[in-house]
Structures are given as C-alpha cells and as structure tokens.
Design a protein around this motif. Sequence first.
Motif, mmCIF file in Angstrom:
data_model
loop_
_atom_site.group_PDB
_atom_site.id
_atom_site.type_symbol
_atom_site.label_atom_id
_atom_site.label_comp_id
_atom_site.label_asym_id
_atom_site.label_seq_id
_atom_site.Cartn_x
_atom_site.Cartn_y
_atom_site.Cartn_z
ATOM 1 N N CYS A 26 -6.922 15.384 -17.462
ATOM 2 C CA CYS A 26 -7.116 16.835 -17.632
ATOM 3 C C CYS A 26 -6.588 17.312 -18.973
ATOM 4 O O CYS A 26 -6.010 18.383 -19.091
ATOM 5 N N TRP A 27 -6.793 16.525 -20.031
ATOM 6 C CA TRP A 27 -6.270 16.852 -21.349
ATOM 7 C C TRP A 27 -6.838 18.154 -21.900
ATOM 8 O O TRP A 27 -6.222 18.795 -22.733
ATOM 9 N N HIS A 28 -7.996 18.557 -21.404
ATOM 10 C CA HIS A 28 -8.626 19.789 -21.895
ATOM 11 C C HIS A 28 -8.000 21.048 -21.297
ATOM 12 O O HIS A 28 -8.239 22.139 -21.779
ATOM 13 N N ASP A 29 -7.190 20.906 -20.235
ATOM 14 C CA ASP A 29 -6.493 22.040 -19.629
ATOM 15 C C ASP A 29 -5.141 22.205 -20.334
ATOM 16 O O ASP A 29 -4.305 21.297 -20.296
ATOM 17 N N ALA A 30 -4.926 23.338 -20.981
ATOM 18 C CA ALA A 30 -3.732 23.539 -21.818
ATOM 19 C C ALA A 30 -2.438 23.332 -21.035
ATOM 20 O O ALA A 30 -1.515 22.675 -21.520
ATOM 21 N N ASP A 31 -2.338 23.874 -19.840
ATOM 22 C CA ASP A 31 -1.092 23.734 -19.061
ATOM 23 C C ASP A 31 -0.831 22.287 -18.674
ATOM 24 O O ASP A 31 0.292 21.793 -18.794
ATOM 25 N N THR A 32 -1.867 21.596 -18.220
ATOM 26 C CA THR A 32 -1.718 20.189 -17.842
ATOM 27 C C THR A 32 -1.395 19.343 -19.058
ATOM 28 O O THR A 32 -0.518 18.474 -19.011
#
Length: 95
Positions: A26-32
């Motif tokens: 999930c590298w594209h999700d900033a929080d993750t």
Amino acid sequence: EEEAPPGEESFWVRCPDFFRARFTDCWHDADTAMATYLRHNHAVRAEISPQRLLEWLPGDGWPPLCTALGVPILDEPFPYLNTSDEFRARAGWDT
C-alpha cells in the motif's frame, strides 16, 4: 511532456515494485507509507549499533558525513542538487 534522463525511465518503471517488495503493498497510501517508513527506520536503529549508524540529512552538510567516514571535512560548500522541487518536477508531481 519532457523525457526522463537516460536510465531514469527504468527507475520509474521499477519503483512501484521496489516499494511493494521492500516496504508495503500500500505504498501509494500516504498514511500506510509513512507508518511503514517509520517502522523501517525504527528497525534499522534497533539493529545497528549507534557507533556504526549515521543519521544524516543533506542539510547537515559535510561535517557529520566526513567525520563518520574518517576523512577531513571538506572546505567547500556542500552541493545542494536535486532538490525536492526539482525531483517532483521531473516526476511530474505537483510542487
């Protein structure tokens, strides 16, 4: 659209795979992505002896880097190239 410098195209093609394999799917999700990055840094700090670990940022300049490498501190300005804005512009990201 501006072409990527030679050799850089393959970086951008491989980059998502690298992030998935090394950090998170999930590298594209900033929080993750940020949580994964912080977890990675914590793991490195826990594994590497403080005497062997240099936490350095380009803004720190030559002194800590040269000292850690055991070389004389350079008497010249530290080169500030590839700023965040330049990187984002090359990547096509909004600045």
